[in-house]
Structure formats: structure tokens, C-alpha cells
Design a protein around this motif. Structure first.
Motif, PDB file in Angstrom:
ATOM      1  N   ARG A  93       0.912  -1.329  -0.193  1.00 16.89           N
ATOM      2  CA  ARG A  93       0.035  -0.072   0.059  1.00 16.89           C
ATOM      3  C   ARG A  93       0.838   1.348   0.117  1.00 16.89           C
ATOM      4  NH1 ARG A  93      -5.319  -0.845   3.791  1.00 16.89           N
ATOM      5  NH2 ARG A  93      -6.000  -3.655   3.454  1.00 16.89           N
ATOM      6  N   ARG A  94       2.005   1.405   0.140  1.00 16.44           N
ATOM      7  CA  ARG A  94       3.209   1.929   0.514  1.00 16.44           C
ATOM      8  C   ARG A  94       4.125   2.480  -0.729  1.00 16.44           C
ATOM      9  NH1 ARG A  94       7.443   2.997   4.222  1.00 16.44           N
ATOM     10  NH2 ARG A  94       7.440   4.645   3.407  1.00 16.44           N
ATOM     11  N   ARG A  95       3.589   1.302  -1.986  1.00 15.87           N
ATOM     12  CA  ARG A  95       4.959   1.418  -3.452  1.00 15.87           C
ATOM     13  C   ARG A  95       3.772   2.568  -3.723  1.00 15.87           C
ATOM     14  NH1 ARG A  95       8.187  -1.479  -4.510  1.00 15.87           N
ATOM     15  NH2 ARG A  95       9.180  -1.704  -6.616  1.00 15.87           N
ATOM     16  N   PRO A  96       4.446   3.175  -4.661  1.00 15.43           N
ATOM     17  CA  PRO A  96       3.872   4.050  -5.928  1.00 15.43           C
ATOM     18  C   PRO A  96       2.958   3.340  -6.498  1.00 15.43           C
ATOM     19  CG  PRO A  96       6.495   4.949  -5.412  1.00 15.43           C
ATOM     20  CD  PRO A  96       5.467   3.364  -4.541  1.00 15.43           C
ATOM     21  N   PHE A  97       2.006   3.984  -6.971  1.00 11.25           N
ATOM     22  CA  PHE A  97       1.200   3.476  -7.849  1.00 11.25           C
ATOM     23  C   PHE A  97       1.874   2.715  -9.090  1.00 11.25           C
ATOM     24  CE2 PHE A  97      -2.317   2.695 -11.010  1.00 11.25           C
ATOM     25  CZ  PHE A  97      -3.025   2.259 -10.507  1.00 11.25           C
ATOM     26  N   SER A  98       1.542   1.689  -9.741  1.00 11.86           N
ATOM     27  CA  SER A  98       1.708   1.446 -10.485  1.00 11.86           C
ATOM     28  C   SER A  98       0.452   0.120 -11.605  1.00 11.86           C
ATOM     29  CB  SER A  98       2.632   0.253 -10.182  1.00 11.86           C
ATOM     30  OG  SER A  98       3.000  -1.180 -11.598  1.00 11.86           O
ATOM     31  N   LEU A  99       0.201   0.520 -12.672  1.00 11.38           N
ATOM     32  CA  LEU A  99      -0.567   0.529 -13.378  1.00 11.38           C
ATOM     33  C   LEU A  99      -0.384  -0.859 -13.684  1.00 11.38           C
ATOM     34  CD1 LEU A  99      -3.389   0.750 -14.873  1.00 11.38           C
ATOM     35  CD2 LEU A  99      -2.034   1.718 -16.705  1.00 11.38           C
ATOM     36  N   GLU A 100       0.846  -1.018 -13.450  1.00 14.33           N
ATOM     37  CA  GLU A 100       1.024  -2.513 -14.482  1.00 14.33           C
ATOM     38  C   GLU A 100       0.556  -3.583 -12.983  1.00 14.33           C
ATOM     39  OE1 GLU A 100       5.412  -5.606 -15.507  1.00 14.33           O
ATOM     40  OE2 GLU A 100       5.198  -3.068 -15.343  1.00 14.33           O
ATOM     41  N   ILE A 101       1.026  -3.606 -11.607  1.00 16.22           N
ATOM     42  CA  ILE A 101       0.629  -4.335 -10.615  1.00 16.22           C
ATOM     43  C   ILE A 101      -0.485  -4.079 -10.194  1.00 16.22           C
ATOM     44  CG2 ILE A 101       1.126  -3.823  -7.988  1.00 16.22           C
ATOM     45  CD1 ILE A 101       3.746  -2.435  -8.422  1.00 16.22           C
ATOM     46  N   PHE A 102      -1.345  -2.932 -10.495  1.00 19.64           N
ATOM     47  CA  PHE A 102      -2.731  -3.211 -10.244  1.00 19.64           C
ATOM     48  C   PHE A 102      -3.627  -3.654 -11.520  1.00 19.64           C
ATOM     49  CE2 PHE A 102      -7.341  -1.474 -11.111  1.00 19.64           C
ATOM     50  CZ  PHE A 102      -7.450  -1.579  -9.971  1.00 19.64           C
ATOM     51  N   ARG A 103      -2.937  -4.212 -12.479  1.00 13.39           N
ATOM     52  CA  ARG A 103      -3.441  -4.457 -13.835  1.00 13.39           C
ATOM     53  C   ARG A 103      -3.627  -5.929 -12.850  1.00 13.39           C
ATOM     54  NH1 ARG A 103      -0.977  -2.968 -17.541  1.00 13.39           N
ATOM     55  NH2 ARG A 103      -2.528  -1.653 -18.254  1.00 13.39           N
ATOM     56  N   GLU A 104      -2.055  -6.662 -12.468  1.00 12.89           N
ATOM     57  CA  GLU A 104      -1.755  -8.576 -11.906  1.00 12.89           C
ATOM     58  C   GLU A 104      -3.194  -8.648 -10.969  1.00 12.89           C
ATOM     59  OE1 GLU A 104       2.307  -8.630 -11.971  1.00 12.89           O
ATOM     60  OE2 GLU A 104       3.034  -8.349 -13.237  1.00 12.89           O
ATOM     61  N   PHE A 105      -3.189  -7.367  -9.937  1.00 16.62           N
ATOM     62  CA  PHE A 105      -3.954  -7.684  -8.987  1.00 16.62           C
ATOM     63  C   PHE A 105      -5.104  -7.985  -9.213  1.00 16.62           C
ATOM     64  CE2 PHE A 105      -1.246  -4.822  -5.626  1.00 16.62           C
ATOM     65  CZ  PHE A 105      -1.519  -6.239  -4.344  1.00 16.62           C
ATOM     66  N   ILE A 106      -5.925  -7.052 -10.385  1.00 16.08           N
ATOM     67  CA  ILE A 106      -7.307  -7.644 -11.361  1.00 16.08           C
ATOM     68  C   ILE A 106      -7.287  -8.652 -11.797  1.00 16.08           C
ATOM     69  CG2 ILE A 106      -8.655  -6.437 -13.702  1.00 16.08           C
ATOM     70  CD1 ILE A 106      -8.898  -4.487 -10.484  1.00 16.08           C
ATOM     71  N   GLN A 107      -6.384  -9.068 -12.532  1.00 19.51           N
ATOM     72  CA  GLN A 107      -6.070 -10.346 -13.013  1.00 19.51           C
ATOM     73  C   GLN A 107      -6.263 -11.500 -12.363  1.00 19.51           C
ATOM     74  OE1 GLN A 107      -2.463  -9.818 -14.797  1.00 19.51           O
ATOM     75  NE2 GLN A 107      -3.880  -8.884 -16.869  1.00 19.51           N
TER      76      GLN A 107
END
Length: 231
Positions: free
Chosen positions: A90-104
Motif C-alpha cells: 500500500r505504501r508503494r507508488p501506484f503502478s498500473l502494471e501491478i494494479f492490472r496484475e491485481f485485477i487479473q
């Protein structure tokens, strides 16, 4: 002697949490991991404590020893099922790539979980979801109360699916929701999808609940990809 050992063990746990959070948050991404002496000064701990903290973080996949030096491992090597790592993300700067993997990851789990929960047709679960949804609907958008209710809503569906493997992912689902509600404006359709999911579960409509959850997650990804991101 026993008191000293207990104090040292507690200090190692404390340092491992501080250092682990700093690593996951990306504080050392450009500079690399400080050496033992530097870490000792940074955290006000003995080298023995620092070594024990590093050993604990090696067990989480965050650090490895190469050529007699400690190195931060790439994210792919981290034990992402570890609840502490999930929370530190939660403290890591937002990453669309990581968020996309979360959604997957969520797409692979939550639609099936919603279908299983609907198939159970448990009146107590339905009542609980209705109460949580009422709190979700009443909370201001992007508020702490809205985030808390959203996490409760999705975690309840996963928990009540009856799948023990799915429950191991609750911390990751919670962090994914935190990222969504903190770094992006949730779609106005999110509440509508959640209400339809709840209705399908209440009606015992497994296929409907599964389909609605899948559509919600796909819509969430589209919304985040299109919206400005707050780092």
C-alpha cells in the motif's frame, strides 16, 4: 540472559517490519540495500539484530545474498501471499502494471467465489451483505468508510464461498481495493454492479453473481486505465 534474548528478538521483529516496508515501498529502488553498518545506524540496532531481521526478510523473498552482499530481490520473487508484504504494498507508488496484475488475480478468484456463495443460498450471509452494502452506499465516495465497506463486501463473498484456497488471498484483495479507492476514482457504476452481485447472491443465481463480478472487475480496470492516477 533470557530477558536480553527476548528484547533482541522483539527488536529484530520490529526492524524487519520497518526494513521490509521500506523495501516494498521502493525506498531503496535506486540506491540498493544499505550495508549492515548503515542499517544499524538507520534503525538504532545492533548488527546482530540487523542480521536477524535480514534473515527474516530472506524468508519472505525480499532479500537474497549474492557475492557476500545482501541484495533486494525483484517483485516476482517476493512472497506476495504473505499478509505483511501485501499490506506494505500500500505504501508503494501506484503502478498500473501491478494494479492490472491485481485485477487479473481477482478475476481468477472473485467471480467463482461469488458464484459459490450464491449457490449456498445462506440467508445469514445475504443479510450480512445487505447490511454491508447499506454502509457502502451511505458512505461518501473515496472516504475511509467507503473503502472499509468495500473491503468487507468483497472479503465476505470470498470467505463465504467455502473455498479455503481463496481465503488465502484476502489480504491481496484488500490491498487491491485500497489501491483502487486511494489512487483512482471508482466508476459511478461500481455501486450498481455491487448491488446486482448482492441481488444475484440473494436469489441463489450463481451464474448471474459470477458474471456480474467479472463485469465489475473488468469495468474497474478500464476505469483505472482511463483515469488520471494519483501517485
Amino acid at each position: 540472559m533470557t530477558d536480553l534474548m527476548e528484547t533482541g528478538a522483539k527488536m529484530a521483529v520490529h526492524v524487519h517490519r520497518l526494513l521490509g516496508e521500506a523495501i516494498v515501498a521502493g525506498e531503496f529502488d535506486g540506491s540498493g540495500l544499505p550495508n549492515e553498518a548503515e542499517l544499524s545506524v538507520r534503525y538504532g540496532a545492533s548488527r546482530t539484530v540487523i542480521r536477524e531481521a535480514i534473515r527474516m526478510l530472506m524468508g519472505k523473498g525480499l532479500i537474497s545474498i549474492r557475492q557476500r552482499a545482501d541484495r533486494i530481490q525483484p517483485l516476482a520473487a517476493w512472497n506476495l501471499l504473505d499478509p505483511e508484504i501485501s499490506f506494505w504494498l500500500r505504501r508503494r507508488p501506484f503502478s498500473l502494471e501491478i494494479f492490472r496484475e491485481f485485477i487479473q488475480m481477482r478475476l481468477a478468484v472473485e467471480p467463482v467465489a461469488a458464484g459459490l456463495t450464491a449457490a449456498r443460498s445462506d440467508a445469514a450471509v445475504v443479510k450480512s451483505l445487505q447490511n454491508i452494502f447499506a454502509a457502502l452506499e451511505a458512505a461518501p465516495a473515496q472516504s475511509e468508510a467507503r473503502l472499509t465497506a468495500a473491503i468487507q463486501f468483497h472479503q465476505t463473498i470470498v470467505l463465504e464461498s467455502g473455498n479455503a484456497f481463496f481465503t488465502r488471498l484476502l489480504a491481496l484483495i484488500s490491498t487491491a481495493l485500497y489501491m483502487e479507492y486511494t489512487h483512482a476514482q471508482p466508476s459511478p457504476l461500481t455501486l450498481s454492479f455491487q448491488q446486482q452481485i448482492m441481488t444475484c447472491i440473494a436469489n441463489g443465481d450463481a451464474a448471474g453473481a459470477e458474471g456480474m463480478m467479472r463485469e465489475l472487475l473488468r469495468a474497474t480496470l478500464r476505469q483505472v486505465e482511463a483515469a488520471p492516477i494519483e501517485a
